[in-house]
Write an enzyme that holds these catalytic residues in place. Structure first.
Site, PDB file in Angstrom:
ATOM      1  N   THR A 271       0.858  -1.183   0.000  1.00 17.33           N
ATOM      2  CA  THR A 271       0.000   0.000   0.000  1.00 17.33           C
ATOM      3  C   THR A 271       0.895   1.234   0.000  1.00 17.33           C
ATOM      4  O   THR A 271       1.921   1.264   0.658  1.00 17.33           O
ATOM      5  CB  THR A 271      -0.919   0.005   1.228  1.00 17.33           C
ATOM      6  OG1 THR A 271      -1.688  -1.203   1.229  1.00 17.33           O
ATOM      7  CG2 THR A 271      -1.881   1.183   1.189  1.00 17.33           C
ATOM      8  N   PHE A 273       1.093   5.285   0.765  1.00 14.39           N
ATOM      9  CA  PHE A 273       0.462   6.345   1.541  1.00 14.39           C
ATOM     10  C   PHE A 273       1.115   7.677   1.195  1.00 14.39           C
ATOM     11  O   PHE A 273       2.281   7.720   0.815  1.00 14.39           O
ATOM     12  CB  PHE A 273       0.671   6.094   3.042  1.00 14.39           C
ATOM     13  CG  PHE A 273       0.069   4.815   3.545  1.00 14.39           C
ATOM     14  CD1 PHE A 273      -1.200   4.784   4.096  1.00 14.39           C
ATOM     15  CD2 PHE A 273       0.777   3.622   3.463  1.00 14.39           C
ATOM     16  CE1 PHE A 273      -1.763   3.600   4.559  1.00 14.39           C
ATOM     17  CE2 PHE A 273       0.220   2.426   3.926  1.00 14.39           C
ATOM     18  CZ  PHE A 273      -1.043   2.424   4.476  1.00 14.39           C
TER      19      PHE A 273
END
Ligand SMILES: *[C@@H]1O[C@H](CO)[C@@H](O)[C@H](O)[C@H]1NC(C)=O
Ligand SMILES: *[C@@H]1O[C@H](CO)[C@@H](O)[C@H](O)[C@H]1NC(C)=O
Ligand SMILES: *[C@@H]1O[C@H](CO)[C@@H](O)[C@H](O)[C@H]1NC(C)=O
Length: 388
Positions: A271, A273
């Protein structure tokens, strides 16, 4: 879009560090977290009073009802930004930027993966959990926190489009990125073994990414908004038939046992960010920088090709391109001599490219793009995260 509350920690409860006084006691915590009630818990974080923080948010919200539903166009037309300044010197004194006193707001419960990302970027930061992504942004705008961290894309399901929209609606700057390999664990109350589990609660994505193990266990699945929120729910309700898919850190925070570690099915688990702040950082060239922009184009043949060429011509690598319909004015009506009038989506384009704004080639590329883009904004220029 109204800001509901900032969730805060006090650390008086030895079990999971929550002070639940004043909050709605029972019911599903994620309903509670998203509920219509404005819940403010008291907070004491390094001289930072969460109670007044909550009040400050409410006042701004109450006094600002006309600003609800800020429209994209209005934002685009805005040429300068101004954030409310701190009310007193004491508010400022806890805002040192030495890395140890940085306060970071994020959406989710303590122990969530977004909080992991905040700790990766600023190992000694203080984190401030929020109900919504919007709240995490507003906390920065109101000087309640220094930075916000939000997930922007992941390798399993691509871009988180809502968060792209938020980037544009707010005037924060991207000052960093964090890449995180998400590692899921199966958690349960102490003494509970996996054969006792009848159901497993987590974020739908976490459940579907752990499909192999969960199918083997033959448990039912319950979706909630946040992995760490599921852990908190199981603990506070003493559920001995329920497991949770969440992080090892969530296990530690809420006092759960790890029954299995690394339960994700495949390797598509990274992921990305973004770290946002009120002020941009000064771009440099001593390390690899990335720049994120958003722009719109007029109609015309090959105009997107032309836009991309401004980078290709200067050997600038693009790392990402994303398009989003313009919410306020999604359709453009044009006359078509064959079919009468036709309607097209009007798009915003988001591009990340590998260059620092301190480099002439990046400045020239954007100067060139500006010649024909109908709108252009630099969202931020920041060091690339090349670690995992
Ligand atoms: C991946 O992105 C989706 C939204 O696009 C989000 O719901 C999900 O939580 C993300 N998954 C991980 C593992 O971060
Ligand atoms: C993602 O998950 C797989 C399977 O559990 C694991 O082998 C792999 O190392 C993970 N990827 C990363 C980048 O951590
Ligand atoms: C563009 O990306 C390629 C592949 O990662 C790399 O080899 C090359 O050096 C990059 N070019 C520039 C100008 O950064």
């Amino acid at each position: 879009m109204a800001l509901k509350s900032v969730i805060v920690l006090e650390g008086t409860n030895p079990h999971f560090g929550w002070n639940d006084s004043g909050s709605k006691p029972s019911g599903f915590p994620l309903n509670w977290i998203n509920g219509p009630e404005k819940v403010c818990k008291s907070m004491s974080f390094g001289g930072f009073s969460g109670f007044s923080a909550c009040r400050a948010i409410r006042n701004v919200e109450d006094g600002n009802t006309s600003k609800r539903g800020t429209h994209l166009e209005r934002v685009i037309d805005e040429t300068k930004s101004s954030f409310p300044k701190p009310l007193s010197v004491s508010d400022l004194s806890s805002t040192a930027d030495d890395g140890s006193k940085v306060r970071i707001s994020f959406k989710g419960y303590p122990g969530s993966y977004t909080e992991d990302a905040a700790f990766k970027a600023y190992p000694k930061c203080e984190t401030v959990p929020c109900n919504e992504f919007e709240d995490a942004f507003k906390a920065v705008e109101l000087w309640l926190t220094d930075k916000a961290v939000l997930p922007i894309e992941n390798s399993s399901s691509g871009s988180i489009h809502r968060n792209y929209d938020l980037l544009l609606r707010h005037r924060l700057h991207i000052v960093g990125e964090v890449q995180l390999a998400v590692n899921f664990c199966l958690l349960a109350l102490p003494g509970v073994r996996s054969e006792h589990l009848k159901r497993v609660i987590s974020h739908p994505q976490a459940l579907s990414l752990s499909d192999i193990l969960l199918s083997k266990l033959g448990v039912s699945r319950e979706n909630v908004d946040d992995t760490a929120g599921a852990a908190q729910y199981v603990v506070s309700n003493g559920l001995r038939d329920a497991g949770v898919v969440a992080s090892a850190r969530a296990a530690e925070i809420y006092g759960l046992n790890i029954l299995a570690d690394g339960i994700q099915d495949d390797s598509d688990n990274i992921t990305r960010f973004l770290v946002l702040a009120r002020d941009p950082i000064i771009p440099r060239t001593n390390t690899q920088f990335k720049t994120s922009i958003v722009f719109t184009l007029d109609e015309g043949p090959g105009v997107l090709f032309k836009a991309l060429a401004v980078f290709a011509l200067r050997d600038i690598n693009l790392t990402k391109i994303e398009s989003r319909p313009q919410r306020k004015r999604p359709l453009r009506v044009v006359d078509d001599s064959n079919t009468g009038s036709a309607k097209y989506f009007d798009y915003l384009f988001y591009i990340d490219f590998e260059a620092s704004m301190a480099e002439p080639r990046a400045q020239n590329a954007l100067g060139h793009l500006q010649e024909f883009a109908t709108f252009l904004r630099i969202l931020g220029c920041y060091p690339m995260d090349t670690t995992l």
